[in-house]
Design an enzyme around this catalytic site. Structure first.
Site, PDB file in Angstrom:
ATOM      1  N   LYS A  83       0.841  -1.204   0.000  1.00  0.00           N
ATOM      2  CA  LYS A  83       0.000   0.000   0.000  1.00  0.00           C
ATOM      3  C   LYS A  83       0.874   1.251   0.000  1.00  0.00           C
ATOM      4  O   LYS A  83       0.846   2.057   0.930  1.00  0.00           O
ATOM      5  CB  LYS A  83      -0.959  -0.040   1.193  1.00  0.00           C
ATOM      6  CG  LYS A  83      -2.029  -1.132   1.007  1.00  0.00           C
ATOM      7  CD  LYS A  83      -2.930  -1.325   2.193  1.00  0.00           C
ATOM      8  CE  LYS A  83      -3.819  -0.175   2.482  1.00  0.00           C
ATOM      9  NZ  LYS A  83      -4.877  -0.531   3.469  1.00  0.00           N
ATOM     10  N   GLY A 113      -7.096  -7.904   1.388  1.00  0.00           N
ATOM     11  CA  GLY A 113      -7.540  -6.522   1.543  1.00  0.00           C
ATOM     12  C   GLY A 113      -6.523  -5.506   1.060  1.00  0.00           C
ATOM     13  O   GLY A 113      -6.898  -4.487   0.462  1.00  0.00           O
ATOM     14  N   VAL A 116      -4.113  -5.724  -1.329  1.00  0.00           N
ATOM     15  CA  VAL A 116      -4.050  -5.642  -2.802  1.00  0.00           C
ATOM     16  C   VAL A 116      -5.353  -5.043  -3.346  1.00  0.00           C
ATOM     17  O   VAL A 116      -5.334  -4.194  -4.242  1.00  0.00           O
ATOM     18  CB  VAL A 116      -3.737  -7.030  -3.419  1.00  0.00           C
ATOM     19  CG1 VAL A 116      -3.955  -7.017  -4.924  1.00  0.00           C
ATOM     20  CG2 VAL A 116      -2.307  -7.438  -3.098  1.00  0.00           C
ATOM     21  N   ASP A 140      -7.218  -2.906  -1.874  1.00  0.00           N
ATOM     22  CA  ASP A 140      -7.184  -1.469  -1.550  1.00  0.00           C
ATOM     23  C   ASP A 140      -6.334  -0.688  -2.553  1.00  0.00           C
ATOM     24  O   ASP A 140      -6.756   0.356  -3.064  1.00  0.00           O
ATOM     25  CB  ASP A 140      -6.589  -1.261  -0.148  1.00  0.00           C
ATOM     26  CG  ASP A 140      -7.659  -1.225   0.931  1.00  0.00           C
ATOM     27  OD1 ASP A 140      -8.850  -1.383   0.608  1.00  0.00           O
ATOM     28  OD2 ASP A 140      -7.294  -1.034   2.114  1.00  0.00           O
ATOM     29  N   THR A 187      -9.726 -12.888  -1.590  1.00  0.00           N
ATOM     30  CA  THR A 187      -9.127 -14.217  -1.407  1.00  0.00           C
ATOM     31  C   THR A 187      -8.637 -14.431   0.027  1.00  0.00           C
ATOM     32  O   THR A 187      -7.987 -15.420   0.306  1.00  0.00           O
ATOM     33  CB  THR A 187      -7.957 -14.436  -2.392  1.00  0.00           C
ATOM     34  OG1 THR A 187      -6.952 -13.445  -2.122  1.00  0.00           O
ATOM     35  CG2 THR A 187      -8.415 -14.326  -3.840  1.00  0.00           C
ATOM     36  N   LYS A 199     -14.430   1.595  -0.078  1.00  0.00           N
ATOM     37  CA  LYS A 199     -13.206   2.352   0.212  1.00  0.00           C
ATOM     38  C   LYS A 199     -11.991   1.714  -0.453  1.00  0.00           C
ATOM     39  O   LYS A 199     -11.863   0.496  -0.507  1.00  0.00           O
ATOM     40  CB  LYS A 199     -12.986   2.420   1.720  1.00  0.00           C
ATOM     41  CG  LYS A 199     -13.988   3.316   2.392  1.00  0.00           C
ATOM     42  CD  LYS A 199     -13.587   3.680   3.783  1.00  0.00           C
ATOM     43  CE  LYS A 199     -13.957   2.628   4.784  1.00  0.00           C
ATOM     44  NZ  LYS A 199     -13.777   3.067   6.171  1.00  0.00           N
ATOM     45  N   PHE A 244     -11.910 -19.620  -2.594  1.00  0.00           N
ATOM     46  CA  PHE A 244     -10.629 -18.902  -2.572  1.00  0.00           C
ATOM     47  C   PHE A 244     -10.015 -18.864  -1.176  1.00  0.00           C
ATOM     48  O   PHE A 244      -8.844 -18.537  -1.010  1.00  0.00           O
ATOM     49  CB  PHE A 244     -10.812 -17.468  -3.087  1.00  0.00           C
ATOM     50  CG  PHE A 244     -11.125 -17.397  -4.550  1.00  0.00           C
ATOM     51  CD1 PHE A 244     -10.197 -17.797  -5.496  1.00  0.00           C
ATOM     52  CD2 PHE A 244     -12.365 -16.954  -4.988  1.00  0.00           C
ATOM     53  CE1 PHE A 244     -10.483 -17.751  -6.855  1.00  0.00           C
ATOM     54  CE2 PHE A 244     -12.664 -16.903  -6.339  1.00  0.00           C
ATOM     55  CZ  PHE A 244     -11.722 -17.309  -7.274  1.00  0.00           C
ATOM     56  N   LEU A 245     -10.842 -19.155  -0.158  1.00  0.00           N
ATOM     57  CA  LEU A 245     -10.351 -19.028   1.224  1.00  0.00           C
ATOM     58  C   LEU A 245      -9.753 -20.337   1.742  1.00  0.00           C
ATOM     59  O   LEU A 245      -9.160 -20.359   2.823  1.00  0.00           O
ATOM     60  CB  LEU A 245     -11.492 -18.572   2.150  1.00  0.00           C
ATOM     61  CG  LEU A 245     -12.307 -17.358   1.646  1.00  0.00           C
ATOM     62  CD1 LEU A 245     -13.389 -16.997   2.649  1.00  0.00           C
ATOM     63  CD2 LEU A 245     -11.393 -16.159   1.414  1.00  0.00           C
ATOM     64  N   GLU A 255     -12.938  -9.469  12.237  1.00  0.00           N
ATOM     65  CA  GLU A 255     -13.916  -8.531  11.667  1.00  0.00           C
ATOM     66  C   GLU A 255     -15.342  -9.066  11.865  1.00  0.00           C
ATOM     67  O   GLU A 255     -16.291  -8.295  11.981  1.00  0.00           O
ATOM     68  CB  GLU A 255     -13.625  -8.249  10.185  1.00  0.00           C
ATOM     69  CG  GLU A 255     -12.294  -7.517   9.928  1.00  0.00           C
ATOM     70  CD  GLU A 255     -12.299  -6.012  10.269  1.00  0.00           C
ATOM     71  OE1 GLU A 255     -13.293  -5.511  10.814  1.00  0.00           O
ATOM     72  OE2 GLU A 255     -11.266  -5.364   9.993  1.00  0.00           O
TER      73      GLU A 255
HETATM   74  N1  LIG Z   1     -11.106  -0.895   2.115  1.00  0.00           N
HETATM   75  C1  LIG Z   1     -11.660  -1.290   3.237  1.00  0.00           C
HETATM   76  O1  LIG Z   1     -12.826  -0.982   3.524  1.00  0.00           O
HETATM   77  C2  LIG Z   1     -10.874  -2.133   4.205  1.00  0.00           C
HETATM   78  C3  LIG Z   1     -11.527  -2.744   5.295  1.00  0.00           C
HETATM   79  C4  LIG Z   1     -10.785  -3.566   6.137  1.00  0.00           C
HETATM   80  C5  LIG Z   1      -9.436  -3.755   5.912  1.00  0.00           C
HETATM   81  N2  LIG Z   1      -8.829  -3.130   4.864  1.00  0.00           N
HETATM   82  C6  LIG Z   1      -7.407  -3.312   4.599  1.00  0.00           C
HETATM   83  O2  LIG Z   1      -7.190  -4.689   4.306  1.00  0.00           O
HETATM   84  C7  LIG Z   1      -5.846  -5.017   4.651  1.00  0.00           C
HETATM   85  C8  LIG Z   1      -5.832  -6.329   5.391  1.00  0.00           C
HETATM   86  O3  LIG Z   1      -6.359  -7.309   4.533  1.00  0.00           O
HETATM   87  P1  LIG Z   1      -6.075  -8.867   4.739  1.00  0.00           P
HETATM   88  O4  LIG Z   1      -6.358  -9.243   6.117  1.00  0.00           O
HETATM   89  O5  LIG Z   1      -6.761  -9.543   3.642  1.00  0.00           O
HETATM   90  O6  LIG Z   1      -4.510  -8.984   4.629  1.00  0.00           O
HETATM   91  P2  LIG Z   1      -3.519  -8.836   3.409  1.00  0.00           P
HETATM   92  O7  LIG Z   1      -4.161  -8.262   2.226  1.00  0.00           O
HETATM   93  O8  LIG Z   1      -2.333  -8.144   3.970  1.00  0.00           O
HETATM   94  O9  LIG Z   1      -3.177 -10.365   3.076  1.00  0.00           O
HETATM   95  C9  LIG Z   1      -2.547 -11.180   4.024  1.00  0.00           C
HETATM   96  C10 LIG Z   1      -1.660 -12.195   3.321  1.00  0.00           C
HETATM   97  O10 LIG Z   1      -2.471 -13.192   2.702  1.00  0.00           O
HETATM   98  C11 LIG Z   1      -1.954 -13.449   1.383  1.00  0.00           C
HETATM   99  N3  LIG Z   1      -3.049 -14.063   0.625  1.00  0.00           N
HETATM  100  C12 LIG Z   1      -4.026 -13.476  -0.089  1.00  0.00           C
HETATM  101  N4  LIG Z   1      -4.888 -14.405  -0.551  1.00  0.00           N
HETATM  102  C13 LIG Z   1      -4.427 -15.606  -0.137  1.00  0.00           C
HETATM  103  C14 LIG Z   1      -4.892 -16.947  -0.286  1.00  0.00           C
HETATM  104  N5  LIG Z   1      -6.035 -17.259  -0.928  1.00  0.00           N
HETATM  105  N6  LIG Z   1      -4.168 -17.939   0.272  1.00  0.00           N
HETATM  106  C15 LIG Z   1      -3.045 -17.677   0.954  1.00  0.00           C
HETATM  107  N7  LIG Z   1      -2.565 -16.427   1.149  1.00  0.00           N
HETATM  108  C16 LIG Z   1      -3.256 -15.406   0.612  1.00  0.00           C
HETATM  109  C17 LIG Z   1      -1.448 -12.098   0.944  1.00  0.00           C
HETATM  110  O11 LIG Z   1      -0.495 -12.217  -0.090  1.00  0.00           O
HETATM  111  C18 LIG Z   1      -0.803 -11.589   2.226  1.00  0.00           C
HETATM  112  O12 LIG Z   1       0.499 -12.094   2.350  1.00  0.00           O
HETATM  113  C19 LIG Z   1      -5.310  -3.863   5.464  1.00  0.00           C
HETATM  114  O13 LIG Z   1      -4.449  -3.088   4.655  1.00  0.00           O
HETATM  115  C20 LIG Z   1      -6.543  -3.045   5.807  1.00  0.00           C
HETATM  116  O14 LIG Z   1      -6.273  -1.673   5.945  1.00  0.00           O
HETATM  117  C21 LIG Z   1      -9.527  -2.346   4.004  1.00  0.00           C
END
Ligand SMILES: NC(=O)c1ccc[n+]([C@@H]2O[C@H](COP(=O)([O-])OP(=O)(O)OC[C@H]3O[C@@H](n4cnc5c(N)ncnc54)[C@H](O)[C@@H]3O)[C@@H](O)[C@H]2O)c1
Length: 379
Positions: free
Chosen positions: A89, A119, A121, A123, A143, A156, A183-184, A198
């Site tokens: 980010k 989240g 990527v 964002d 994912t 957002k 995907f999860l 969350e």
């Molecule tokens: N825009 C919004 O409304 C909003 C809301 C909540 C959080 N966020 C943002 O989201 C981010 C957190 O998101 P997050 O928790 O998804 O973490 P993340 O995006 O940092 O991902 C965590 C890790 O999971 C990996 N990953 C992704 N998909 C995968 C899969 N299917 N299998 C294995 N690994 C995978 C990623 O490469 C990364 O290393 C923060 O930057 C936060 O600020 C945004």
């Protein structure tokens, strides 16, 4: 003819109507990558070619499925891999994404950029989509669990700036969001648990019934089987509540937001303890906020115990990382700028309902809450 208003001194003012319908869809489509399923391609007027952004954390097997989906449908897809996690980010990643948009020569309204990711990527790519040619359509496919229940489904976008999280960003709805639990499946334990925070946030701040469902099924989350009927129900109920909260206040004109619960002190935890996942920081914040509420006489001690117990049973952290008090206090200051110059800290009044600390949280009160957290007398 524009409505105009004549001023007292005889000069004219114009009022230019500028209403924009930014409605978007969140659709559960499982399995999205089934060859017979054209949902992903039907979202967009032209489908000869697509720019597809993929989070680097997505395992190779899943990337192959994505690629084979497009080749089966004879879509010429260009793939861009963006390094997953909070570190993307920033300006450097943003520039790389914008360069890829330009090289692809995106047709402005007809070829939505498709992004698969967590989240972070979602964002940064969403932010890029919102500024490239003043906005091109994009499709989000979360994912990670956290993105599934939260980051992907709102409007957002964001990137970090200096030491501040999401200081830059936009309100920019995706064309559509596709939710597919498949995907999860590859998520590791820590990534999975981070997403549960969350869900817990929505339960504590907005819905007692969801909290009770979590309590009853907490052990089941160890399986990570979101296709389980009870866990699936919890997942989609959390999404439904989140979307109803968002829909009432999509541009956050009202800064008293229950969904901000857990997002005051959390920024300090995740920006200071560099490797702390977002959900873990939110969980620590929620428990700290619950202690503040209990000290103020809102939350019953027994309800605080219930929150602490579920937090622990889900596997979320219960110990604050080693960071300075001033970092934590600065996060209150930073959030105050974000919330129109007021602290406006959501704390649970009881399970399923928040009240706000408007402006009178003092360093001493926070110190006392942190002491109680440290004692873990509730464990
Ligand atoms: N825009 C919004 O409304 C909003 C809301 C909540 C959080 N966020 C943002 O989201 C981010 C957190 O998101 P997050 O928790 O998804 O973490 P993340 O995006 O940092 O991902 C965590 C890790 O999971 C990996 N990953 C992704 N998909 C995968 C899969 N299917 N299998 C294995 N690994 C995978 C990623 O490469 C990364 O290393 C923060 O930057 C936060 O600020 C945004």
């Amino acid at each position: 003819m524009l409505a105009n208003i004549e001023c007292k001194n005889g000069l004219l003012n114009w009022l230019i109507p500028a209403k924009l319908d930014r409605s978007y869809q969140v659709q559960c489509v499982e399995p999205l990558l089934e060859p017979a399923n054209k949902a992903l391609l039907d979202a967009g007027e032209l489908c000869e070619q697509r720019l597809v952004v993929i989070d680097s954390g997505i395992p190779a097997l899943l990337c192959d499925q994505i690629k084979s989906y497009f080749s089966t449908h004879r879509v010429t897809a260009t793939y861009l891999t963006v390094s997953g996690g909070e570190a993307c980010k920033n300006f450097q990643a943003l520039q790389g994404i914008l360069e890829a948009f330009a090289a692809f020569r995106l047709k402005r309204k007809m070829e939505p950029v498709i992004v698969f990711g967590g989240g972070a990527v979602l964002d940064i790519v969403g932010f890029a989509a919102s500024i490239y040619r003043r906005g091109v359509p994009f499709i989000r496919i979360p994912t990670t669990l956290l993105a599934f229940v939260d980051a992907a489904i709102g409007i957002k976008t964001g990137m970090n700036f200096g030491r501040q999280k999401n200081l830059l960003g936009s309100y920019y709805p995706p064309l559509t969001v596709f939710l597919d639990r498949n995907f999860l499946i590859p998520l590791n334990r820590r990534q999975f648990i981070s997403g549960l925070a969350e869900i817990l946030k929505v339960a504590i701040s907005c819905d007692t019934e969801l909290f009770e469902m979590l309590e009853r099924n907490v052990i089941k989350f160890k399986t990570q089987d979101l296709f389980d009927a009870h866990l699936g129900e919890i997942l989609f109920k959390a999404i439904d509540i989140t979307l109803s909260q968002l829909a009432q206040n999509i541009y956050e004109n009202d800064l008293y937001r229950f969904l901000d619960f857990g997002h005051t002190f959390s920024t300090a935890f995740e920006m200071t303890a560099a490797s702390m996942p977002h959900g873990e920081a939110v969980a620590l914040d929620m428990n700290l906020s619950a202690i503040l509420s209990m000290h103020r006489g809102f939350l019953q001690r027994e309800d605080f115990y219930r929150i602490a117990r579920v937090t622990e049973q889900l596997g979320l952290p219960t110990a604050i990382p080693d960071i300075s008090f001033s970092d934590i206090w600065n996060s209150v200051d930073d959030r105050s700028y974000h919330r129109g110059g007021h602290q406006r800290i959501p704390i649970p009044a009881r399970l399923g309902q928040c009240v706000f600390i408007e402006d009178d949280l003092t360093p001493q009160e926070l110190t006392d809450a942190l002491k109680e957290f440290g004692r873990k007398s509730w464990r």
